[in-house]
Every structure is written in structure tokens, then in C-alpha cells.
Enzyme design. Structure first.
Site, PDB file in Angstrom:
ATOM      1  N   HIS A 116       0.123   0.088  -7.847  1.00 48.66           N
ATOM      2  CA  HIS A 116       0.545   0.826  -9.045  1.00 48.66           C
ATOM      3  C   HIS A 116       1.478  -0.012  -9.918  1.00 48.66           C
ATOM      4  O   HIS A 116       1.470   0.118 -11.143  1.00 48.66           O
ATOM      5  CB  HIS A 116       1.264   2.111  -8.649  1.00 48.66           C
ATOM      6  N   HIS A 184      -6.805   7.914  -5.334  1.00 47.32           N
ATOM      7  CA  HIS A 184      -6.226   6.609  -5.681  1.00 47.32           C
ATOM      8  C   HIS A 184      -7.319   5.603  -6.056  1.00 47.32           C
ATOM      9  O   HIS A 184      -8.211   5.326  -5.258  1.00 47.32           O
ATOM     10  CB  HIS A 184      -5.435   6.109  -4.464  1.00 47.32           C
TER      11      HIS A 184
END
Length: 202
Positions: A116, A184
Site C-alpha cells: 500500500h 486486496h
């Protein structure tokens, strides 16, 4: 903010977002360091790919809800410090019912260096355009448990279909899935594959 990073909602119209780590509604039980505004930030490349996903999802009656995008390294460091504290019953039962905080790292749910922080990874789900209700996925964001894995036994048929729908949509737009978390995804051709940024989201 790095010039190649933008607020996703300004570049991808028609999406919804709920930046969980800017709120009290996350596995730490409070807002996380570096998340000073309830906004989703990402690279321009991420936004371009999400536009494609949005259009493909809409053709199937779905919209996109984003929970996270770019994550400052200071937020990851906050997770590390949090993991060294004793478990709390409320967050444990909701987010990691079968493992301790430290086991989150061992089991790959939380990382010391997160994709991220490179700016082209996102956590997201689908919602029904006609009702606004979230699609059944067989578990919520950040449920750190085998039930959150792709192909996990024990999910309903509807949740399994919706997970596979999301994965197919993302794959068609050049995103790679993460086996342990159905929400994700990382852009395969991410522009900063080796850089971990640490500017706050304001």
C-alpha cells in the site's frame, strides 16, 4: 503529496469510499497515524485502472467501494507498535478471532513493509448499484482469518460468486490478487515497485 499521487475520488468518478484507517472502525480501534482525512489516495496509474474496473463492474450491476489505497509508512509502523500491545476483546473477536496480534505478521495479514505504501494497491469491495447495499463477500474488511482467503471453504455460494466476480474484474484490468485477503489488489505494472512513501493523507 507526491505529484504523481492524487485523491482517487477526484479522478475516478462514481466510486464510493470509506477510508477505514482514518476512522475508529478498524482493527486498531482508533484512527491510524498518517490518516488525517477520510480520503483515498493513490497513483494516477491506479486511478486509470480503477476507471476501467468501475466501467466493467457497472455493466454487471455493481459499483466500487474503496477502503484503502496509499498507506503512509508511519501507519505501517503504527501497526507494528499496536501489535506489541495486549489483545483487546472487541477488536480481536471482529478482526482476528483465531490468532494473536503478533501472528498477523507471521500469517501475512499485516506486513512491516506494505505494498500500500507504494501507492498502487487498494482494498475494495462491490456494492449493488440498484440498492446501494454491499455485495455479500463472506466476511468484512481486515478479517484476518482463513475464511478471508480466496477459495476458502465455508463461504456461501453467493459470497463465493461475488469474490470471484471482483477478482475477475480486477484481473481484467491488470490487478493481481492477494491469496489471503479477498479485498486486496495491486496493479501489476505499478509505477513505484521499490519505493515506500511516507507523506500523510490530509
Amino acid at each position: 503529496m507526491n505529484a504523481d499521487f492524487v485523491y482517487v475520488d477526484e479522478f475516478v468518478s462514481g466510486i464510493r469510499w470509506d477510508a477505514k484507517y482514518a476512522t475508529w472502525d478498524n482493527f486498531t480501534g482508533k484512527p491510524v497515524d498518517g490518516y488525517l482525512a477520510n480520503r483515498i489516495v493513490g497513483t494516477r496509474a491506479l486511478c486509470s485502472a480503477l476507471e476501467q474496473v468501475r466501467d466493467k463492474a457497472a455493466s454487471l450491476g455493481f459499483g466500487l467501494l474503496l477502503w484503502d489505497g496509499y498507506r503512509p509508512q508511519c501507519a505501517v509502523d503504527c501497526f507494528v507498535r499496536w501489535a506489541q500491545q495486549p489483545d483487546e476483546a472487541e477488536t480481536k473477536s471482529r478482526y482476528h478471532p483465531n490468532i494473536s496480534r503478533t501472528e498477523m505478521f507471521d500469517n501475512g495479514y499485516v506486513a512491516y513493509k506494505s505494498g500500500h505504501s507504494r501507492g498502487s494497491t487498494t482494498d475494495l469491495t462491490l456494492y449493488h448499484l440498484n440498492t446501494g447495499e454491499l455485495a455479500a463477500m463472506g466476511g468484512g474488511h481486515d478479517l484476518m482469518d482463513p475464511i478471508s482467503h480466496h477459495g476458502a471453504p465455508g463461504t456461501t455460494a453467493a459470497a463465493a460468486r461475488n469474490r470471484e466476480c471482483l477478482r475477475s474484474l480486477m484481473a481484467a484490468c491488470d490487478f493481481a490478487s492477494y491469496d489471503s485477503e479477498w479485498w486486496h489488489y495491486t496493479l501489476r505494472d505499478e509505477p513505484y515497485p521499490d519505493t515506500y512513501f511516507d507523506f500523510p493523507i490530509t
